[in-house]
Every structure is written in structure tokens, then in C-alpha cells.
Design a protein around this motif. Structure first.
Motif, PDB file in Angstrom:
ATOM      1  N   SER A  55       0.845  -1.188   0.000  1.00  0.00           N
ATOM      2  CA  SER A  55       0.000   0.000   0.000  1.00  0.00           C
ATOM      3  C   SER A  55       0.879   1.236   0.000  1.00  0.00           C
ATOM      4  CB  SER A  55      -0.967   0.008   1.191  1.00  0.00           C
ATOM      5  OG  SER A  55      -1.968   0.998   0.961  1.00  0.00           O
ATOM      6  N   ILE A  56       0.233   2.381   0.077  1.00  0.00           N
ATOM      7  CA  ILE A  56       0.932   3.655   0.011  1.00  0.00           C
ATOM      8  C   ILE A  56       1.708   3.904   1.305  1.00  0.00           C
ATOM      9  CG2 ILE A  56      -0.777   4.577  -1.603  1.00  0.00           C
ATOM     10  CD1 ILE A  56      -2.077   6.073   0.739  1.00  0.00           C
ATOM     11  N   PRO A  57       2.697   4.802   1.280  1.00  0.00           N
ATOM     12  CA  PRO A  57       3.469   5.074   2.506  1.00  0.00           C
ATOM     13  C   PRO A  57       2.599   5.615   3.633  1.00  0.00           C
ATOM     14  CG  PRO A  57       4.566   5.988   0.560  1.00  0.00           C
ATOM     15  CD  PRO A  57       3.218   5.537   0.110  1.00  0.00           C
ATOM     16  N   VAL A  58       2.994   5.275   4.863  1.00  0.00           N
ATOM     17  CA  VAL A  58       2.370   5.825   6.075  1.00  0.00           C
ATOM     18  C   VAL A  58       3.447   6.634   6.792  1.00  0.00           C
ATOM     19  CG1 VAL A  58       1.227   5.312   8.254  1.00  0.00           C
ATOM     20  CG2 VAL A  58       0.816   3.847   6.261  1.00  0.00           C
ATOM     21  N   ILE A  59       3.167   7.911   7.048  1.00  0.00           N
ATOM     22  CA  ILE A  59       4.177   8.825   7.598  1.00  0.00           C
ATOM     23  C   ILE A  59       3.697   9.383   8.929  1.00  0.00           C
ATOM     24  CG2 ILE A  59       5.432  10.980   7.196  1.00  0.00           C
ATOM     25  CD1 ILE A  59       5.049  10.436   4.153  1.00  0.00           C
ATOM     26  N   ASP A  60       4.563   9.277   9.942  1.00  0.00           N
ATOM     27  CA  ASP A  60       4.284   9.837  11.271  1.00  0.00           C
ATOM     28  C   ASP A  60       4.719  11.299  11.266  1.00  0.00           C
ATOM     29  OD1 ASP A  60       4.338  10.626  13.949  1.00  0.00           O
ATOM     30  OD2 ASP A  60       4.954   8.648  14.659  1.00  0.00           O
ATOM     31  N   MET A  61       3.760  12.203  11.469  1.00  0.00           N
ATOM     32  CA  MET A  61       4.064  13.633  11.406  1.00  0.00           C
ATOM     33  C   MET A  61       4.230  14.276  12.779  1.00  0.00           C
ATOM     34  SD  MET A  61       2.028  15.317   8.207  1.00  0.00           S
ATOM     35  CE  MET A  61       2.826  16.895   8.529  1.00  0.00           C
ATOM     36  N   SER A  62       4.495  13.463  13.791  1.00  0.00           N
ATOM     37  CA  SER A  62       4.601  14.047  15.132  1.00  0.00           C
ATOM     38  C   SER A  62       5.744  15.062  15.216  1.00  0.00           C
ATOM     39  CB  SER A  62       4.748  12.959  16.198  1.00  0.00           C
ATOM     40  OG  SER A  62       5.725  12.030  15.830  1.00  0.00           O
ATOM     41  N   ASN A  63       6.781  14.920  14.381  1.00  0.00           N
ATOM     42  CA  ASN A  63       7.827  15.950  14.293  1.00  0.00           C
ATOM     43  C   ASN A  63       8.027  16.302  12.821  1.00  0.00           C
ATOM     44  OD1 ASN A  63       9.956  17.680  14.459  1.00  0.00           O
ATOM     45  ND2 ASN A  63      11.442  16.172  15.217  1.00  0.00           N
ATOM     46  N   SER A  64       7.218  17.242  12.347  1.00  0.00           N
ATOM     47  CA  SER A  64       7.241  17.547  10.908  1.00  0.00           C
ATOM     48  C   SER A  64       8.456  18.382  10.506  1.00  0.00           C
ATOM     49  CB  SER A  64       5.947  18.263  10.492  1.00  0.00           C
ATOM     50  OG  SER A  64       5.908  19.577  11.011  1.00  0.00           O
ATOM     51  N   GLU A  65       9.263  18.820  11.513  1.00  0.00           N
ATOM     52  CA  GLU A  65      10.495  19.558  11.196  1.00  0.00           C
ATOM     53  C   GLU A  65      11.676  18.608  10.965  1.00  0.00           C
ATOM     54  OE1 GLU A  65      10.512  22.827  10.863  1.00  0.00           O
ATOM     55  OE2 GLU A  65       8.483  23.203  11.601  1.00  0.00           O
ATOM     56  N   ASP A  66      11.497  17.354  11.307  1.00  0.00           N
ATOM     57  CA  ASP A  66      12.569  16.365  11.152  1.00  0.00           C
ATOM     58  C   ASP A  66      12.890  16.203   9.666  1.00  0.00           C
ATOM     59  OD1 ASP A  66      14.087  14.022  10.896  1.00  0.00           O
ATOM     60  OD2 ASP A  66      13.077  13.019  12.560  1.00  0.00           O
ATOM     61  N   PRO A  67      14.176  16.348   9.273  1.00  0.00           N
ATOM     62  CA  PRO A  67      14.538  16.200   7.855  1.00  0.00           C
ATOM     63  C   PRO A  67      14.098  14.863   7.259  1.00  0.00           C
ATOM     64  CG  PRO A  67      16.383  17.110   9.095  1.00  0.00           C
ATOM     65  CD  PRO A  67      15.331  16.749  10.097  1.00  0.00           C
ATOM     66  N   LYS A  68      14.077  13.808   8.090  1.00  0.00           N
ATOM     67  CA  LYS A  68      13.636  12.494   7.586  1.00  0.00           C
ATOM     68  C   LYS A  68      12.151  12.519   7.240  1.00  0.00           C
ATOM     69  CE  LYS A  68      17.043   9.771  10.154  1.00  0.00           C
ATOM     70  NZ  LYS A  68      17.229   8.885  11.309  1.00  0.00           N
ATOM     71  N   VAL A  69      11.357  13.235   8.057  1.00  0.00           N
ATOM     72  CA  VAL A  69       9.914  13.339   7.788  1.00  0.00           C
ATOM     73  C   VAL A  69       9.687  14.185   6.534  1.00  0.00           C
ATOM     74  CG1 VAL A  69       7.704  14.182   8.701  1.00  0.00           C
ATOM     75  CG2 VAL A  69       9.326  13.020  10.220  1.00  0.00           C
ATOM     76  N   ILE A  70      10.416  15.281   6.422  1.00  0.00           N
ATOM     77  CA  ILE A  70      10.309  16.141   5.232  1.00  0.00           C
ATOM     78  C   ILE A  70      10.637  15.344   3.973  1.00  0.00           C
ATOM     79  CG2 ILE A  70      11.376  18.127   4.065  1.00  0.00           C
ATOM     80  CD1 ILE A  70      11.646  19.401   6.906  1.00  0.00           C
ATOM     81  N   LYS A  71      11.728  14.575   4.038  1.00  0.00           N
ATOM     82  CA  LYS A  71      12.115  13.750   2.878  1.00  0.00           C
ATOM     83  C   LYS A  71      11.045  12.700   2.578  1.00  0.00           C
ATOM     84  CE  LYS A  71      15.854  10.870   1.032  1.00  0.00           C
ATOM     85  NZ  LYS A  71      14.994   9.783   0.549  1.00  0.00           N
ATOM     86  N   ALA A  72      10.493  12.080   3.616  1.00  0.00           N
ATOM     87  CA  ALA A  72       9.478  11.030   3.410  1.00  0.00           C
ATOM     88  C   ALA A  72       8.241  11.603   2.718  1.00  0.00           C
ATOM     89  CB  ALA A  72       9.103  10.395   4.751  1.00  0.00           C
ATOM     90  N   ILE A  73       7.820  12.812   3.124  1.00  0.00           N
ATOM     91  CA  ILE A  73       6.636  13.437   2.516  1.00  0.00           C
ATOM     92  C   ILE A  73       6.904  13.748   1.043  1.00  0.00           C
ATOM     93  CG2 ILE A  73       5.215  15.531   2.518  1.00  0.00           C
ATOM     94  CD1 ILE A  73       5.523  15.514   5.619  1.00  0.00           C
ATOM     95  N   CYS A  74       8.043  14.370   0.770  1.00  0.00           N
ATOM     96  CA  CYS A  74       8.369  14.731  -0.619  1.00  0.00           C
ATOM     97  C   CYS A  74       8.558  13.483  -1.488  1.00  0.00           C
ATOM     98  CB  CYS A  74       9.605  15.611  -0.665  1.00  0.00           C
ATOM     99  SG  CYS A  74       9.365  17.250   0.071  1.00  0.00           S
ATOM    100  N   ASP A  75       9.219  12.467  -0.944  1.00  0.00           N
ATOM    101  CA  ASP A  75       9.407  11.219  -1.700  1.00  0.00           C
ATOM    102  C   ASP A  75       8.068  10.562  -2.008  1.00  0.00           C
ATOM    103  OD1 ASP A  75      12.129  11.541  -1.672  1.00  0.00           O
ATOM    104  OD2 ASP A  75      12.527   9.986  -0.162  1.00  0.00           O
ATOM    105  N   ALA A  76       7.176  10.543  -1.009  1.00  0.00           N
ATOM    106  CA  ALA A  76       5.860   9.909  -1.206  1.00  0.00           C
ATOM    107  C   ALA A  76       5.061  10.669  -2.262  1.00  0.00           C
ATOM    108  CB  ALA A  76       5.090   9.868   0.111  1.00  0.00           C
ATOM    109  N   ALA A  77       5.126  12.009  -2.217  1.00  0.00           N
ATOM    110  CA  ALA A  77       4.404  12.820  -3.200  1.00  0.00           C
ATOM    111  C   ALA A  77       4.957  12.610  -4.601  1.00  0.00           C
ATOM    112  CB  ALA A  77       4.479  14.294  -2.818  1.00  0.00           C
ATOM    113  N   GLU A  78       6.257  12.399  -4.683  1.00  0.00           N
ATOM    114  CA  GLU A  78       6.909  12.256  -5.988  1.00  0.00           C
ATOM    115  C   GLU A  78       6.750  10.849  -6.557  1.00  0.00           C
ATOM    116  OE1 GLU A  78      11.343  13.229  -7.730  1.00  0.00           O
ATOM    117  OE2 GLU A  78      10.658  14.317  -5.965  1.00  0.00           O
ATOM    118  N   ASN A  79       6.826   9.842  -5.691  1.00  0.00           N
ATOM    119  CA  ASN A  79       6.865   8.450  -6.177  1.00  0.00           C
ATOM    120  C   ASN A  79       5.527   7.734  -6.115  1.00  0.00           C
ATOM    121  OD1 ASN A  79       9.672   8.728  -6.521  1.00  0.00           O
ATOM    122  ND2 ASN A  79      10.036   8.211  -4.375  1.00  0.00           N
ATOM    123  N   TRP A  80       4.617   8.265  -5.297  1.00  0.00           N
ATOM    124  CA  TRP A  80       3.306   7.642  -5.149  1.00  0.00           C
ATOM    125  C   TRP A  80       2.151   8.578  -5.475  1.00  0.00           C
ATOM    126  CZ3 TRP A  80       1.953   2.627  -4.048  1.00  0.00           C
ATOM    127  CH2 TRP A  80       2.987   1.766  -3.674  1.00  0.00           C
ATOM    128  N   GLY A  81       2.311   9.860  -5.135  1.00  0.00           N
ATOM    129  CA  GLY A  81       1.207  10.813  -5.289  1.00  0.00           C
ATOM    130  C   GLY A  81       0.141  10.669  -4.224  1.00  0.00           C
TER     131      GLY A  81
END
Length: 355
Positions: A55-81
């Protein structure tokens, strides 16, 4: 005594024009699906093309300033939409309240709901619809929805149905910080460092909320809840209940994956407007809702859009890097009108903006 429908016109009048919707039809306990709803094979989801256990990625946004979270969101938007988020900051009580409010609205008698049909509604910004565009759809989809375009609190208080108005407004307001943060994050990959008065109205200048109701369906395999389509939004924030039904096409593939309902989560998807603005860096993705033979299902999307009067095209910061513009500039209201002139048909709306 349940009415017997002599012909398709009579059935369509009951469902579409009299405010009963497919919910009213479902409650007649019909045993077989009327021909009006039997979709051609190519419009139904081919379950043999659904990839199991993915299924599609599941991202924990409890710390949305974390560079890993930022990368996960952008990667998911780019690779999955498409991606799901948890710990997103919208109170769970607000999510439960708006689902309950959706059920309350659709539990109203037909003569109450009928007041919100387009021909009766006191404003063009509130409308009750069965299928997608029943005036255009040759075969109807198995869904009722109430659509509320937000203009102002005063307009909403005056015209939105009182039975669900406060909860929908609360859901919209409590989601705003999340929407801003998601857009801030997504802009970073496009070379835009912040949301400000120049780009924020352009990205999230208007919002539309839909209350979707998918009643139990006889022969669900013969129809669709929503046919395959991509959204015309910048992005969509979707609340779904715990009933299965949403499927997403994998990028550049004929395969599909199911989006399992995760309690307390929200599902985010990129819309056509952001695909155009990002010059196809982020892609809107075709998605599809199947009908259900055992349970009623509700979902509540917030469509975050440019303003109707905005001209959309690839953002200057994106084209400034030397990329060739894949899309021309179009008036957003023209783009939306084009979407609503035809039945759902995959991602064909985007062709309207191709350079």
C-alpha cells in the motif's frame, strides 16, 4: 410498500431528482442492481491487478520539522502521489464528529435532503448529488455526496445544512495548520523556502468539502463507488471510515494497491493543480472506490485548491531552473469546468493543460 420502477427514467427521478439518492434505493432492499448502475467492464476495478500486501506510505508527522519526515513526505508525493499520515495534529474527536455529522445528514428524510439539490439549493456553493454528474453520466456511480464550497463563515452559517455545518467547519479549520505545513514541506523540493502572501493564496486559496456516502450495494462487483479519476485540487486531505474501498493506481503502472483504513489517519493525495505547478515533479494519481455489499461507507475529503480566478501553470521557480514547461497557463475555473463536463475517465483532464 416499495415503489416498483417501470423504466430507467422513473428510477432516475426517484434517485436523482427526488432526493432519495442511492441510499434510498439501497434501503428498499433491492436484490439485484438496476441496469442504470451496471458499469462497463473497463470502468470497473480489475481485482486481478490489485497488488496484495502493498500500500501507500504511512508517515508519522509528530515531528514535521525532522529532515527524515520532510524527505518522506516529498518522496511519497513524488513516487506515489498518495500517502497516509498519522499524528498529524487534527484532534481525533474532530474526525469522529465529522464522520458522525455525515451520517446524520444522509439519515435525513428525502424531502429534507432534497432542499440541497442543485435545482433547489439557495446557493450554488452547496449541492447534493448522486453519482458524479448525473446529467452527464450514462451509467450512474453508487454514491451520494453533499458538496460545500467554502466562501466565508457567514455564508456557511446561512446556507450549509445545520445538521452537519458546525462539524464540517471545525474539520476544515482544525486541518488548516496541517495543510499549510504539508504545502511548506512540498514546496521545499521545488526550491521555494516558505509559504507567504504571494504563493499561499495561490496554493490553498479555496476549499471544498464533500460528505461522501456509499450505501450497501447489491452486486457491488457490477458497479463503482467512484470511477477512476485524479482530483483537480492542489492536494486533497481525505478522512475515510474503517470500511475498505479506496484503491490507488501505482505510478506508471496498470497495477493498483488498496489503501487500508488506519484509525485516526488522514490520506493525502496530490491533485492536478500541483502536478501542473510542479511541472510534473509531483503527480496526481488515478484512484477508484469500489462499492460494498456488506457495509455503508462514509468519507470526507477536503479539496485544497487555487482560487477560481487564478491562472495556473508551472511555477516560475521550477521553470527558472531551465526545465521545459510541460503545461500551458490556464484559468483554474476553466480547468475545473472541463473536469465537470464529463464522466470520470482516469487522468484525461490533465490533457486540457498540456503545452
Amino acid at each position: 410498500m416499495a415503489p416498483s420502477f417501470v423504466d430507467t427514467r422513473e428510477l432516475k427521478t426517484f434517485v436523482v431528482d427526488d432526493g432519495h439518492g442511492v441510499k434510498g434505493l439501497s434501503e428498499l432492499n433491492i436484490k439485484t442492481l438496476p441496469e442504470l448502475f451496471i458499469q462497463p467492464l473497463e470502468k470497473r476495478l480489475d481485482m486481478t491487478k490489485v497488488v496484495p500486501n502493498e500500500s501507500i506510505p504511512v508517515i508519522d508527522m509528530s515531528n514535521s520539522e525532522d529532515p527524515k519526515v520532510i524527505k518522506a513526505i516529498c518522496d511519497a508525493a513524488e513516487n506515489w502521489g498518495f500517502f497516509q499520515i498519522v499524528n498529524h495534529g487534527v484532534p481525533l474527536s474532530v474526525l469522529e464528529d465529522v464522520k458522525d455529522a455525515t451520517k446524520r445528514f444522509f439519515a435525513l428524510p428525502a424531502n429534507e435532503k432534497k432542499k440541497y439539490l442543485f435545482k433547489n439549493s439557495p446557493t450554488k456553493n452547496v449541492r447534493l448529488v448522486t453519482s458524479f454528474i448525473p446529467e452527464v453520466d450514462k451509467v450512474l456511480e453508487w454514491k451520494d455526496y453533499l458538496s460545500c464550497f467554502y466562501v466565508s463563515n457567514d455564508e456557511a452559517m446561512a446556507f450549509w445544512p445545520p445538521v452537519c455545518r458546525d462539524q464540517v467547519l471545525e474539520y476544515m479549520n482544525k486541518s488548516e495548520p496541517l495543510i499549510k505545513r504539508l504545502l511548506e514541506v512540498l514546496m521545499t523540493r521545488l526550491g521555494i523556502s516558505k509559504l507567504d502572501e504571494t504563493n499561499q493564496p495561490f496554493l490553498m486559496g479555496s476549499r471544498r468539502m464533500n460528505l461522501n456516502y456509499y450505501p450497501i450495494c447489491p452486486n457491488p462487483e457490477l458497479t463503482v463507488g467512484v470511477g477512476g479519476h485524479s482530483d483537480v485540487s492542489t492536494l486533497t486531505v481525505l478522512l475515510q471510515d474503517q470500511t475498505r474501498g479506496l484503491y490507488v493506481r501505482k505510478l506508471d503502472s496498470d497495477n493498483w494497491v488498496h489503501v487500508p483504513p488506519i484509525n485516526g489517519s488522514l490520506t493525502i493525495n496530490i491533485g492536478d493543480a500541483l502536478q501542473i505547478m510542479s511541472n510534473c515533479r509531483y503527480k496526481s494519481i488515478e484512484h477508484h472506490v469500489v462499492a460494498n455489499g456488506h457495509e455503508n461507507r462514509v468519507s470526507v475529503p477536503i479539496f485544497v485548491n487555487p482560487r477560481p480566478s487564478d491562472i495556473i501553470g508551472p511555477l516560475p521557480q521550477v521553470i527558472g531552473r531551465g526545465e521545459k514547461a510541460l503545461y500551458k497557463k490556464v484559468l483554474y475555473s476553466d480547468y475545473v469546468k472541463h473536469f465537470y463536463r464529463k464522466s470520470h475517465n482516469g487522468k484525461d483532464t490533465i490533457d486540457f493543460a498540456k503545452a
